[in-house]
Structures are given as C-alpha cells and as structure tokens.
Design an enzyme around this catalytic site. Structure first.
Site, PDB file in Angstrom:
ATOM      1  CG  ASP A 118     113.680  68.641  48.273  1.00  0.00           C
ATOM      2  OD1 ASP A 118     114.235  69.250  49.186  1.00  0.00           O
ATOM      3  OD2 ASP A 118     113.669  69.033  47.093  1.00  0.00           O
ATOM      4  CD  GLU A 171     121.086  66.429  51.961  1.00  0.00           C
ATOM      5  OE1 GLU A 171     120.923  67.642  51.786  1.00  0.00           O
ATOM      6  OE2 GLU A 171     120.790  65.871  53.037  1.00  0.00           O
TER       7      GLU A 171
END
Ligand code: TRH
Length: 369
Positions: A30, A259
């Site tokens: 994040d 990610e």
C-alpha cells in the site's frame, strides 16, 4: 539522428496540488505504491501530500524523503487542511468523512479518484474510468492500473528502462558484498510464508545458486533450516526502493509478491515468479491465471507459478494443490522461452502510457481542463 523523446505531460495549472490517502492494511505494498506514485507526480511538477496512517516503512523505503512530497499523519482525529485539486484514495481506503464533506462544499470540487488494485482480469478494462456517484453531489472515479491500453497502465518512472539497461549488476552486487562465486546464479526471494519453500530450496540447489533474501517470512524460515549443498543464502537488510529495483535488475531470477514488486520484476526484464496475496476463497487463483495468460507464460513457467502459489489446475478450474506434492523444476533462465516471454511482456507494457501520465490526462479530462 534520433528525434528527442516527447516531453511527458506535466501538471496542469489548476490541477497542480494532489492529495493521496493511504491506509497500510498489512505488508508494504500500500505504502510502496503510494510512495512511488507521489514521487512520480512530483517529478511532473505536482505538489503532493501523502496522508498515511503508518509511515514507518518509509524509514527504509525512502530514508531521504522526496522533493515535492509532504508526508502527513492520518490519525483519526484530524482536523484536516482543505483538500487539494485532485484527491486519490488508494485501494478504496475512504478518506475521512469531514474531508469528503468539505470537498462537496467547494464551488469546483476536487477530482476524486480511487486507485484500485492491479490485475490482468477482464473486469479491469470494463471498470477502468467508471464514475461512482457519491453523497453531496460528488463523483468518485475508478482508476485501474493494468497491462493493456484500456487500463490505467503501470508506474514507470521516466528514464527507468534506460537506467536498467545501463546498470552493471555484477558491480552493484560486489559493492554490497553480495557477489556470486564463479558459476553461481543469483536469485532473489521476496515472498509470503509459503509451505512450498523447502521444495523450492531443493529445486534451486539443483544448480549452484546464491539466494538473496529480503527480511520477512522467507528470511525467518531460512534461519531455522540446515544449509544445503549448491545453495548459498544471503539475508539482506531492508533496501531503499531504488536499491530494491537494482536488486531485481541484478538477479537472473526474481521471486516477488503482492503488487509493487511484481511491476518492478516486470521492468527488470528477467524471469520472475509471482506469489499473490493469498485469499481463502482462492480469488487469487483467477488473478494469477489471468496474469499468466496475458503475459503468455510458457506452460512450464505457468505450472511453477501455480505450484508456488499452492494451486493446481483442476477439472473445473484451479484448485488447492495437494500438500506434499513436488514443486515442478525451475525452467531454464538465460536465452530461454521464459526470458523471451518476459522481454516481450516488458516491451508490450512499455508501449503503453505509464500510470502517472494516464492519471494526469484522466484528471485533466474529468476537471474539464
Ligand atoms: O509487501 P507486499 O506483499 O504488499 C502487498 C500487496 O500490495 C498486496 O497487493 C496488498 O494486498 C497487500 O500488500 C496489503 O508486496 P509489494 O506490493 O511488492 O510491496 C513491497 C514494497 O516494498 C514495494 O514497494 C517494494 C518495497 N521494498 C523495498 O523498498 N525494499 C525492500 O528491501 C523490499 C523487500 C521491498
């Protein structure tokens, strides 16, 4: 003579101030994504405020901070300054209600975007750029990163691929004291806790290998294992984001997760194996399959990736891999179909506009600039 590269779009007047809201759920993706995004926007001339509930990982990701980016604590109390001209919430993290209320009272409300998770699944092209009406007459726009022209693209700093091309991996590893011995291949291993780790070590040891392991579950698990002939393990400290990129550039094979490190492995151009954030309902299986299909991974590479994620192809779709089943061998790396697929995939992704360029264009179009 090679024509000069076109200048990337810069921040538009009236859209030069950007807020990014980031909630660290777990792990580092994040904040890692938000930090790269903040830096990318500031490189285009935007003034960026990054509101984050837990900025602690920036101490190693970006110890020097970054010009043009102000990091502000997101505590529940507030009070909050007036929102910027563009507001990005990362991964649906819901900015404070008082900020949203204040946005709705502005004569010209900010452009409000939800930066979504990265996936190669078909819904991404369908959903990218859709509006979501909100209370107070506001609109929130869905912005989906992705690998194709009908998505928001990937974070890719200007000059990244040229820097990767000019990089001397052997010299970089030697400077840090992580040089391989003659005949050793260098592999990085950034992963979640993974029951297939012992089987992977066995496969890696089939050829002399130097395994570079960042902090985290793999490093902890390896500390308790007996050394194996053919495999030398080097535990790494947390690296800055630019050094993490260089680590991936220096390796012949990268195991990455989540990610952001997936995208960095893609830009590195070397063979990689992706471990997805595991989900109980196996939602990660469809995500992995869509990705492997889109990048046209060779069958043996796809099989290894599925197995590393605890998955196997079942009669009615992907299923959990039976425990104890052997991990497939690691396919050839150099000058192999795997390497070719990675380079072709990188070229395909590099042909799309990068995510910051697309965000700038998207925000301008939604603000009516
Ligand atoms: O840490 P992650 O597993 O993050 C994950 C994913 O984002 C996942 O999608 C999300 O659901 C979950 O978080 C909450 O893996 P990721 O995305 O690769 O993020 C790691 C970040 O840490 C990335 O920005 C690279 C950075 N990094 C460094 O800067 N230095 C290092 O030494 C290492 C190992 C990583």
């Amino acid at each position: 003579m090679v024509p000069p590269a076109p200048l990337p779009p810069a921040c538009q007047p009236g859209l030069a101030r950007w807020d990014i809201w980031c909630r660290v759920i777990d792990n580092h993706g994040d904040l890692g994504v938000c930090w790269r995004l903040a830096r990318g926007l500031s490189a285009r001339g935007c003034a960026v405020r990054l509101f984050v509930d837990d900025p602690s990982a920036l101490a190693w990701m970006a110890p020097q901070g970054g010009a043009g980016v102000q990091v502000l604590p997101w505590t529940e109390a507030g009070p909050w300054p007036e929102a910027a001209e563009v507001v990005i919430e990362a991964f649906g993290c819901d900015p404070p209600a008082s900020v949203v209320a204040q946005m709705s009272q502005r004569p010209r409300p900010p452009v409000w975007l939800n930066l979504e998770y990265l996936s190669a699944e078909a819904y991404v092209e369908r959903s990218h750029g859709l509006p979501s009406p909100q209370q107070g007459g506001l609109t929130k726009w869905f912005f989906y990163p992705g690998f194709t022209a009908r998505t928001g693209g990937l974070l890719r700093e200007d000059g990244l691929l040229a820097a990767r091309q000019a990089f001397d991996g052997a010299a970089w590893l030697a400077q840090r004291g992580w040089a391989p011995r003659a005949g050793e291949r260098v592999v990085s291993l950034f992963c979640y806790a993974n029951p297939a780790l012992p089987a992977l070590l066995q496969r890696l040891a089939a050829q002399p290998t130097l395994l570079l392991v960042p902090p985290g579950p793999a490093q902890q698990a390896l500390a308790g294992l007996t050394p194996r002939a053919g495999l030398r393990v080097q535990a790494l400290p947390w690296l800055t984001q630019p050094d993490f990129d260089r680590l991936l550039w220096a390796c012949a094979l990268n195991f990455v997760r989540g990610e952001d490190s997936l995208v960095r492995a893609l830009w590195a151009g070397a063979p990689f194996v992706w471990q997805l954030y595991p989900q109980h309902d196996l939602a990660h299986a469809a995500k992995l399959q869509a990705f492997l299909q889109q990048m046209q991974a060779p069958a043996d590479v796809a099989e290894l990736a599925m197995a590393w994620n605890g998955l196997a192809a079942g009669a009615s779709g992907p299923a959990k891999r039976p425990p104890g089943q052997a991990l497939p061998p690691i396919p050839a790396l150099a000058a192999s179909p795997w390497q070719q697929a990675c380079l072709a995939w990188r070229a395909h992704c590099a042909a799309q506009h990068d995510l910051v360029t697309q965000l700038l264009l998207f925000a301008a179009s939604r603000a009516g600039c």
